[in-house]
Design an enzyme around this catalytic site. Sequence first.
Site, mmCIF file in Angstrom:
data_model
loop_
_atom_site.group_PDB
_atom_site.id
_atom_site.type_symbol
_atom_site.label_atom_id
_atom_site.label_comp_id
_atom_site.label_asym_id
_atom_site.label_seq_id
_atom_site.Cartn_x
_atom_site.Cartn_y
_atom_site.Cartn_z
ATOM 1 N N HIS A 157 15.364 45.171 18.352
ATOM 2 C CA HIS A 157 14.003 45.691 18.494
ATOM 3 C C HIS A 157 13.158 44.868 19.455
ATOM 4 O O HIS A 157 12.111 45.333 19.910
ATOM 5 C CB HIS A 157 13.316 45.750 17.128
ATOM 6 C CG HIS A 157 13.859 46.812 16.232
ATOM 7 N ND1 HIS A 157 13.212 48.003 16.023
ATOM 8 C CD2 HIS A 157 15.003 46.874 15.520
ATOM 9 C CE1 HIS A 157 13.921 48.759 15.198
ATOM 10 N NE2 HIS A 157 15.017 48.089 14.874
ATOM 11 N N ASP A 364 7.103 42.485 24.927
ATOM 12 C CA ASP A 364 7.262 43.257 23.696
ATOM 13 C C ASP A 364 8.437 44.207 23.841
ATOM 14 O O ASP A 364 8.592 44.845 24.892
ATOM 15 C CB ASP A 364 5.987 44.063 23.396
ATOM 16 C CG ASP A 364 5.745 44.247 21.904
ATOM 17 O OD1 ASP A 364 6.703 44.090 21.124
ATOM 18 O OD2 ASP A 364 4.601 44.548 21.519
#
Length: 465
Positions: A157, A364
């Site tokens: 992720h 991110d």
Amino acid sequence: MSRLIVVSNRVNAPTGKGDETVGGLAMALSAALREYSGLWFGWSGKTTDKFTGELNVERCDGVTVATLDLEETDLNEYYNGYANKTLWPLFHYRQDLTAYDRSYGEGYERVNQRFAETLAPLIEPDDLIWVHDYHLIPLARELRKLGVKNRIGFYLHIPWPAHQLMVTLPGHQKLVQSLFDYDLVGFQTADYRQAFEEYVLTEAKGVMVGSDLRAFGRTVKVGAFPIGVDAAEFAEMAKSERAWRTYNVMMAHTAFRSLIIGVDRLDYSKGLEERLAGFEHFLAHNPDVRREVLFLQIAPVSREGVEAYQEIRARLDSLSGRINGEYADIDWNPVRYVNKTYRRDELAGVYRAARVALVTPLRDGMNLVAKEFVAAQNPDDPGVLILSRFAGAADQLKQALMVNPNSPEEIAEALKRALAMDLSERVARWAEMFENVTREDVNAWRDAYVGALSDVRETHTALAS
């Protein structure tokens, strides 16, 4: 249909629509498990004096969860240590914050072994096993040692770092080699997949076999699977009673000012200090509209046992206080900084009330706040998304105003442009982004990944025969 077993570090069992708090992974996995009958396995979040491997099994809002408790030493070495003091900062390009300690690595290996030993008896022959995130990279290796032959996929992720960064990790090749015990390794974006391939081709002398990677005597399929949100559900949630109540409270409290919103877990990768610096730059250079804006930053505290997180909290407290001290008036503070967790339906109301969302992480994997902000907007009067070019979501939400989060000047200019943007441009930009988050939603992500994992073994079996 094969049963799906999802494995992640934490199991945040859902308790009902709307009341789950900030956390994109938890919401995405809950949506996946409601569709596929199966099991969510992981750590309970609790510690015990002595590890027993005893499972706690319950059914929560349509999802069966099985959790185990860890020892305090496990928590310190595996979670607070290797996962969040070593891998997390390194994978987010913060080598300056990366801590290397042999005990951390030992704890990481030990907990992955314990996960495998506890999970293995629950696995049935046709189960698909989907392992999530950097806490559990070696899990497939440990399961294979126990004789598990099922299809096992891994999904990262967070970003995969550049080759030059990865090689600074002691034991980096052993960690990467353990990924070749999976059948499928998935990343958020093509850039992260390519960074992984570059490492394998360069450092492990791997080769491409079609679109697959071969190294360490094994072949693994790799792919990019950008995670989404349940956009349709979140759009409906923005119209719920609680969302409307929150929306009305926000509109009343902003007193006809334009609301700028930021929602992030308190973390140095989210660019919170740089974001506040950009807002401060905007206030300093736009005195004519200074009193017409209000910046609300919601930043729930996390990982309080890690020193770097204690330090950033103190710096943000100081920075927000300094900005208010410099620019506030008796009837207005430019910054509201809140370390509180809110329900998702409350956040939907906040997003809908905002004229601008500042989503400016330094690095991110994806950033689901950006997508939820888009989903929550009023189609007739949408807000503007300002997005870091270093968020994985930038690959999909191309109609956002892109900024370099390290530049306060770029953030300030984007704020000025967003606040002055006319309705027709706002609607056009929003419509294109909403189409994307609706089409490439959590269901599309789930189906793409599980479909690819299901196909892997079938393809290998056909080749073998």
